[in-house]
Scaffold this motif. Sequence first.
Motif, PDB file in Angstrom:
ATOM      1  N   PHE A   1       0.791  -1.232   0.000  1.00  5.62           N
ATOM      2  CA  PHE A   1       0.000   0.000   0.000  1.00  5.62           C
ATOM      3  C   PHE A   1       0.827   1.288   0.000  1.00  5.62           C
ATOM      4  N   PRO A   2       1.836   1.414   0.902  1.00  2.00           N
ATOM      5  CA  PRO A   2       2.564   2.690   0.924  1.00  2.00           C
ATOM      6  C   PRO A   2       3.198   3.059  -0.422  1.00  2.00           C
ATOM      7  N   ILE A   3       3.698   2.062  -1.176  1.00  2.00           N
ATOM      8  CA  ILE A   3       4.313   2.356  -2.475  1.00  2.00           C
ATOM      9  C   ILE A   3       3.245   2.842  -3.445  1.00  2.00           C
TER      10      ILE A   3
ATOM     11  N   GLN B   1      11.636   5.717  -0.703  1.00  3.66           N
ATOM     12  CA  GLN B   1      11.168   6.790   0.163  1.00  3.66           C
ATOM     13  C   GLN B   1      10.224   6.298   1.257  1.00  3.66           C
ATOM     14  N   VAL B   2       9.448   5.246   0.958  1.00  6.99           N
ATOM     15  CA  VAL B   2       8.520   4.757   1.974  1.00  6.99           C
ATOM     16  C   VAL B   2       9.074   3.552   2.733  1.00  6.99           C
ATOM     17  N   GLY B   3      10.359   3.255   2.558  1.00  2.17           N
ATOM     18  CA  GLY B   3      10.995   2.277   3.424  1.00  2.17           C
ATOM     19  C   GLY B   3      11.229   0.909   2.798  1.00  2.17           C
ATOM     20  N   TYR B   4      11.047   0.775   1.495  1.00  2.00           N
ATOM     21  CA  TYR B   4      11.330  -0.506   0.850  1.00  2.00           C
ATOM     22  C   TYR B   4      12.595  -0.411   0.022  1.00  2.00           C
ATOM     23  N   VAL B   5      12.949  -1.502  -0.638  1.00  2.00           N
ATOM     24  CA  VAL B   5      14.185  -1.562  -1.394  1.00  2.00           C
ATOM     25  C   VAL B   5      13.843  -1.650  -2.881  1.00  2.00           C
TER      26      VAL B   5
ATOM     27  N   GLU C   1       0.378   4.060  -2.755  1.00  2.00           N
ATOM     28  CA  GLU C   1      -0.133   5.359  -2.313  1.00  2.00           C
ATOM     29  C   GLU C   1       0.770   6.484  -2.806  1.00  2.00           C
ATOM     30  N   ALA C   2       2.093   6.279  -2.658  1.00  2.00           N
ATOM     31  CA  ALA C   2       3.038   7.300  -3.093  1.00  2.00           C
ATOM     32  C   ALA C   2       2.922   7.530  -4.597  1.00  2.00           C
ATOM     33  N   VAL C   3       2.839   6.438  -5.372  1.00  2.00           N
ATOM     34  CA  VAL C   3       2.731   6.565  -6.827  1.00  2.00           C
ATOM     35  C   VAL C   3       1.438   7.304  -7.198  1.00  2.00           C
ATOM     36  N   SER C   4       0.335   6.925  -6.541  1.00  2.00           N
ATOM     37  CA  SER C   4      -0.940   7.553  -6.848  1.00  2.00           C
ATOM     38  C   SER C   4      -0.917   9.037  -6.522  1.00  2.00           C
ATOM     39  N   GLU C   5      -0.286   9.354  -5.397  1.00  2.00           N
ATOM     40  CA  GLU C   5      -0.203  10.754  -4.987  1.00  2.00           C
ATOM     41  C   GLU C   5       0.484  11.580  -6.072  1.00  2.00           C
ATOM     42  N   GLU C   6       1.622  11.079  -6.573  1.00  2.00           N
ATOM     43  CA  GLU C   6       2.356  11.803  -7.601  1.00  2.00           C
ATOM     44  C   GLU C   6       1.587  11.816  -8.919  1.00  2.00           C
ATOM     45  N   PHE C   7       0.981  10.679  -9.256  1.00  2.00           N
ATOM     46  CA  PHE C   7       0.266  10.555 -10.526  1.00  2.00           C
ATOM     47  C   PHE C   7      -0.903  11.532 -10.585  1.00  2.00           C
ATOM     48  N   GLN C   8      -1.585  11.686  -9.476  1.00  2.00           N
ATOM     49  CA  GLN C   8      -2.761  12.579  -9.459  1.00  2.00           C
ATOM     50  C   GLN C   8      -2.364  14.033  -9.642  1.00  2.00           C
TER      51      GLN C   8
END
Lengths: 342, 291
Positions: free
Chosen positions: A79-81, A318-322, A83-90
Amino acid sequence: MFTSRLPTYGPVWVSWPRSKGKYTGFWLRNHRNKYSILSKSLVTAALILLTILLSGCGGPIDENGLKGKVKIDGSSTVFPITEAVSEEFQLEHPGVRVTVGLSGTGGGFKKFTSGETDINNASRPMKEEEVEQAEENGIEFIELTVAFDGLSVAVNKDNDFAKNMTSAELKKVWNRGSKIKTWKDIRRGWPNRKIKLFGPGTDSGTFDYFTEVINGKEDVSRNDYTASEDDNTLVLGIMNERDAMGYFGYAYYSENKENLNVISVNGVKPDNETIRSGEYEPLSRPLFIYVNKESLEREELRAFVDFYLENAAFLSEQVGYVALDKEDYVEEVNKLEGLGGD
Amino acid sequence: MNANLSAGQSSTRKVKDRLFQALCIGAIIFSLGALAGLLLDVVISGLPSLSWHFFTNFASRFPEKAGIKAAIYGTLWMMSLTASFCIPIGIATAIYLEEYAGDSRLARIIKLNIANLAGVPSIVYGFLGLAIFVRMLQFDRSVLSGALTMALLVMPIVIVSAQEAIRAVPLSLREGSYALGATRWQTTRRVVLPAAVSGIATGVILALSRAIGETAPLIMIGALTFIAFVPDGPMAPFTALPIQIFNWISRPQAGFHDIAAAAVLVLLLFIFIMNAAASILRHRYDRRWQD
């Protein structure tokens, strides 16, 4: 248009609908206890105004840009990834309405394989019965790897002996019917104190993955440990118990590095490099999105998926994954191109 | 009994009396203390994050940029629809059961079952909503589905409290009305309902303030978590405050835990306003009825 006589001064009270004389409706009462009826048209006007106020606050609509909907559901880990992509895409395409749900990998696949969603976030590959379900409903899909996670086995900060464990030792601890009670049972020389185990609940993709690669079979695990669906609860538990051990997603370890000790598995400590290269084995796991092929023919969905792969490297870190290697993202893009889209 | 009154035992009776009093005071201190601790914790971690843009921004991956605009609009939309479903149906049911149904076997069974429904776990209503509204009626994961599910969830509370308010209206008032030749409907509308309105309104508001904090049924019907637009109609997808809080609290980054606390404060404020409205209403109308 308004027939009500409003009092000229003083506080005004609005009553519930009540009857007075031949009128029934909302009444206004002023400070002198004089009543005047609130006409139906005034009430209607107020209601209409309220509706306009509520509905008129929609986001800006980009007249020239893409329009449409992108429906996403699935894993809370991914979800966090997304969410981040959607935030930028919007921000770039305000006309496209992206919605992301949080039903869990399995719950999301149920919706995805019945065609309710366009994309499913998944923290494990699709299971066979889910593939069959999709085939039955005529849903074709494509699997894209977007990032890595490394399940981290952590102990208390004061634990100075358990620095490294092998997969076999982990299996001895976590397998169904495990006889391990104290640290000494794992390895001779470790203290004779009772271990307190913390782990995710059985609905979690983390649990599925850990049990599969460590215990050898999915969902097979001892069950006399403190289980929580909320990884923060596990982190807190391990922080507060001297003899605690538990496992959770890498992001929960990396955010709490100062308060936890992480165990190296088979001599490899989880960090961005070892997780990316797969050297942190077997607990490094890929995270996926599954895309409905039919939906991909829609312009806005194609744009979203392209945008996802372009930015996943930067946003997932940025959201804590690799992130994957650059070439690997190119490979994922090629999978899309292979479909013969634009 | 007489033996208890003898002089020798009176001191143990007094000790027991004191003990019981101490026990009750202890219980109050314990529950209020836990509540105060919880509130303090939420205020300390949430208050610094409350700012104007917290209300005007959508969710974000940066805690400091994230806001609850979508959640607030979603909650308002859902609550106003829930109210418009559950108030008329709930009150009409209560009127029927109290004024028309009489004391037949069937009516008794229905009343008992409504009281039982009030105790059904909320997630069960979530399943029901998913099966009926989302899947069968194809309302999808919309505000409408959420509101209908919530309306079902709080309907028993509305019905039971409206029933009690209606039952509390003295029989003499009804009989006076009948004596003047009024029909049953006229009596209900002009005598019983005005007399019961404060009790009914209080029940409705308390029921709605339960609905506003429910998370499980919404997650069950698949209300969303990330959404960067506000609903534009009853068929629009939505998120709500409790879901946003649930999501933020389970994130690894501590920044999200703080804004979750801030969102909890906003939700508490909503509930506080609604409960205050309930007690003001009761106060005002109880007085009104006397003069």
